[in-house]
Design an enzyme around this catalytic site. Structure first.
Site, PDB file in Angstrom:
ATOM      1  N   GLU A 263     -19.492  -4.837  10.328  1.00 53.50           N
ATOM      2  CA  GLU A 263     -20.416  -4.020  11.111  1.00 53.50           C
ATOM      3  C   GLU A 263     -21.510  -4.846  11.779  1.00 53.50           C
ATOM      4  O   GLU A 263     -21.921  -4.545  12.909  1.00 53.50           O
ATOM      5  CB  GLU A 263     -21.047  -2.951  10.215  1.00 53.50           C
ATOM      6  CG  GLU A 263     -20.100  -1.858   9.763  1.00 53.50           C
ATOM      7  CD  GLU A 263     -19.265  -2.228   8.553  1.00 53.50           C
ATOM      8  OE1 GLU A 263     -18.389  -1.441   8.159  1.00 53.50           O
ATOM      9  OE2 GLU A 263     -19.482  -3.338   7.993  1.00 53.50           O
TER      10      GLU A 263
ATOM     11  N   LYS B 145       0.847  -1.190   0.000  1.00 48.59           N
ATOM     12  CA  LYS B 145       0.000   0.000   0.000  1.00 48.59           C
ATOM     13  C   LYS B 145       0.886   1.245   0.000  1.00 48.59           C
ATOM     14  O   LYS B 145       1.833   1.335   0.777  1.00 48.59           O
ATOM     15  CB  LYS B 145      -0.909  -0.012   1.241  1.00 48.59           C
ATOM     16  CG  LYS B 145      -2.196   0.749   1.074  1.00 48.59           C
ATOM     17  CD  LYS B 145      -3.162   0.445   2.201  1.00 48.59           C
ATOM     18  CE  LYS B 145      -4.510   1.119   1.968  1.00 48.59           C
ATOM     19  NZ  LYS B 145      -5.487   0.828   3.023  1.00 48.59           N
TER      20      LYS B 145
ATOM     21  N   ARG C  65     -25.473  -1.309   7.277  1.00 50.21           N
ATOM     22  CA  ARG C  65     -25.221  -2.729   7.038  1.00 50.21           C
ATOM     23  C   ARG C  65     -25.656  -3.589   8.228  1.00 50.21           C
ATOM     24  O   ARG C  65     -25.785  -4.799   8.110  1.00 50.21           O
ATOM     25  CB  ARG C  65     -23.736  -2.957   6.763  1.00 50.21           C
ATOM     26  CG  ARG C  65     -23.140  -1.975   5.769  1.00 50.21           C
ATOM     27  CD  ARG C  65     -21.748  -2.355   5.351  1.00 50.21           C
ATOM     28  NE  ARG C  65     -21.793  -3.180   4.160  1.00 50.21           N
ATOM     29  CZ  ARG C  65     -20.732  -3.808   3.643  1.00 50.21           C
ATOM     30  NH1 ARG C  65     -19.576  -3.727   4.240  1.00 50.21           N
ATOM     31  NH2 ARG C  65     -20.860  -4.533   2.558  1.00 50.21           N
TER      32      ARG C  65
END
Length: 624
Positions: free
Chosen positions: A365, A280, A393
């Site tokens: 979540e 990354k 969600r």
């Protein structure tokens, strides 16, 4: 520039292999230069440059379907499909989205913005391909972080039954699966997918299956033996045991190596997972050192990586962070839960000071909410810090696991209302509607930074499900002289006059304050009420407002359907009051990306638009 030779999809196939690495460097330089001025997702995009190039070299877009999980890492994909000239308006109102958009390009196969979705969407494409008799390839890219989401495993469970090719690319930028046997894994992967081996294996199984009684037993034993060897020698057995072929790990920055493994993956007539290792922020040292800071970056100075604009005032997440730290000291039963967002939600300080009471459950979540319900049932006081659009969600878990049991779970709902440049998938414009419809739920919204602190204190001492919604960005520090104690279901009267009353929720109090000033300058008497509570509704206040004013105006940064305005209107109508109610809010539509001030103006919820509407609609005066 080599990049200038790419005007549309598949043009990269005309670029010679000697120019692949220079092209990758040009793409990184382009992204750094543009995102440093516009802001956007930098670290994730720098990490997938070669991976994206390799997929575009191997697959044929838009015939083949490339589906990005989340999609914030699709900038290189956009460049390679001819959208270079649109980057000047990246994430700006009317400009190009920072996520895949089917309306933008036929090469964007699926609109994404939340994680753990790409495998499910890809399976849908595969099923449609089989039913329609198409011959295209389907590739779903998913990150190692997104694999913490349960939806990804639900999809993998179904993918294991496939009898045709479906390629899942696991973009692993955290080295979360061991690479110490990578050489042997690559060797075995090559053998398993080589045409000679695949053909031999199929032929042997067909022959053995014809042998009466014992044929199937021999095949089963051979498969068990093969699986035992794999378990000893290669990673990825979670996938192999699910009948998903595992290939890798492979260097995600080695374009020839990626091309080879994708061509091998195309030969597998079932679901195949290609494990790719990437870095990354690759190619830009500040992003490599601090990838989290450059996940969703504000405009920055390229030389240092530091933000171009220095923040002088605290935002609401900062206020939440400070209050949570204090509660950590005062109450040992207060615990914090987040779904992979300790920095974004402001829980990093709590995590550092009280690590044993901090729980990061990853991108999950639904689990976060039910886990918090378990903590509450055991006598703790869990604070679930989550962005508004991500809380959607976990709606079922809020209903079934928290509210039905009336458990004391505190929801700190960050990024409520318009969030701006991330667009439809991230605007927090539904939480008032879906949270206030749930029995036992208490819902508040602060007018300024001091009220957020007071509401959090109230919530910790409360007994039952409670949510506080607050916006993204700088915390309002006006109206500091108005700080009445928080009482359950009671609003706060800021200015008590007559004729018109503005009843505002949370972030809209600041706007209502300015609307009131404009109306008074014109000569109208105007009251202002800080609603504080969406649920329970302050019916006494609404009744008084209806009796003492000719017009009630509700203001909220939420869709009108199911919102605060509807609740006030319904109560006024039920009481047979003749008072007219005007509801100011977001139309029942998804809101695209753009600067929040521009979006408010477009939606008619900025100060001039609201003032004009009040005067024109109710008072009958045309405003030019």
């Amino acid at each position: 520039m080599i990049l200038d030779r790419i005007q549309r999809e598949n043009d990269i196939k005309k670029i010679g292999a000697d120019d692949w690495n220079p092209l990758a460097e040009e793409i990184r330089e382009f992204l750094i230069n543009h995102i440093s001025t516009s802001g956007g997702h930098l670290a994730s995009n720098l990490g997938v440059v070669e991976l994206t190039m390799a997929m575009h070299l191997v697959f044929d877009l838009p015939k083949d379907k490339l589906i990005w999980d989340v999609g914030h890492q699709s900038y290189t994909h956009k460049l390679l499909t001819g959208r270079k000239d649109k980057f000047d308006k990246l994430r700006k109102f009317g400009g190009m989205s920072g996520f895949p958009k089917r309306s933008e390009s036929p090469c964007d196969s699926f609109d994404t913005g939340h994680s753990s979705t790409s495998i499910s969407a890809g399976l849908g494409y595969v099923a449609a391909r089989e039913l329609l008799g198409d011959k295209n390839r389907v590739v779903s890219v998913i990150g190692d972080g997104a694999l913490t989401g349960g939806m990804a495993y639900e999809a993998l469970n179904n993918a294991s039954r496939l009898k045709s090719n479906f390629i899942i690319v696991l973009n692993d930028n955290n080295m979360s699966i061991s690479e110490n046997v990578g050489g042997m894994s690559q060797y075995l992967s090559n053998i398993r997918t080589a045409e000679a081996y695949t053909g031999f294996k199929t032929g042997v199984e067909k022959t053995l299956s014809k042998i009466p009684v014992y044929g199937d037993k021999v095949i089963h034993q051979l498969r068990k033996t093969k699986s035992g060897i794999k378990q000893l020698m290669i990673p990825g057995m979670l996938f192999e045991n699910m009948d998903i072929t595992y290939l890798g790990p492979v260097d995600g920055h080695d374009i020839p190596g990626l091309i080879r493994i994708f061509n091998e993956a195309k030969k597998v007539n079932r679901a195949v997972l290609v494990h790719v290792l990437t870095k990354k922020g690759k190619g830009y040292s500040p992003a490599e050192r601090h990838p989290a800071r450059f996940h969703g970056a504000e405009p920055f100075e390229i030389e240092t990586g530091l933000p171009s604009k220095k923040r002088t005032k605290a935002n609401y997440s900062d206020i939440f962070s400070t209050v949570m730290r204090k509660f950590g000291d005062r109450d040992p039963k207060v615990v914090a839960v987040t779904a992979a967002m300790p920095d974004g939600t402001g829980l990093k300080r709590f995590k550092n000071m009280f690590p044993e009471r901090f729980f990061d459950v990853g991108i999950a979540e639904e689990h976060a909410v039910t886990f918090a319900a378990g903590l509450a049932a055991a006598g703790l006081k869990p604070v679930v810090a989550v962005y508004s659009s991500f809380l959607q969600r976990a709606y079922d878990q809020i209903v079934h696991d928290v509210c039905i049991q009336n458990l004391h779970v505190i929801f700190a709902v960050d990024r409520a209302g318009l969030v701006g440049s991330d667009g439809e998938t991230h605007q927090g414009i539904l939480d008032i509607s879906f949270l206030s419809s749930i029995p036992n739920m208490t819902l508040l919204a602060p007018k300024n930074k001091w009220e957020l602190s007071d509401m959090l204190k109230f919530a910790v001492d409360f007994n039952g499900p409670i949510a506080i919604r607050y916006p993204r960005g700088e915390a309002y520090d006006g109206l500091k002289d108005f700080r009445a104690p928080i009482e359950l279901g009671k609003s706060e009267i800021l200015y008590d006059e007559s004729e018109i009353v503005l009843i505002a929720v949370g972030s809209m109090v600041k706007i209502a304050e300015n609307v009131r000033k404009e109306l008074k300058d014109i000569g109208y008497q105007c009251s202002l009420v800080n609603a504080r509570f969406v649920m329970p509704l302050d019916e006494t206040m609404v009744k008084t407002a209806a009796k003492e004013h000719n017009l009630i105006v509700t203001l909220e940064e939420n869709v009108l359907s199911g919102g605060f305005g509807e609740k006030v209107s319904a109560y006024v109508a039920a009481c047979n009051f003749p008072t007219r109610v005007i509801s100011v809010g977001i139309p029942n539509e998804y809101v695209e990306h753009g600067n929040v001030d521009i979006l408010r103006k477009e939606l008619g919820i900025d100060e001039p638009s609201i003032t004009k509407r009040i005067i024109t609609e109710y008072l009958g005066t045309q405003v030019y």
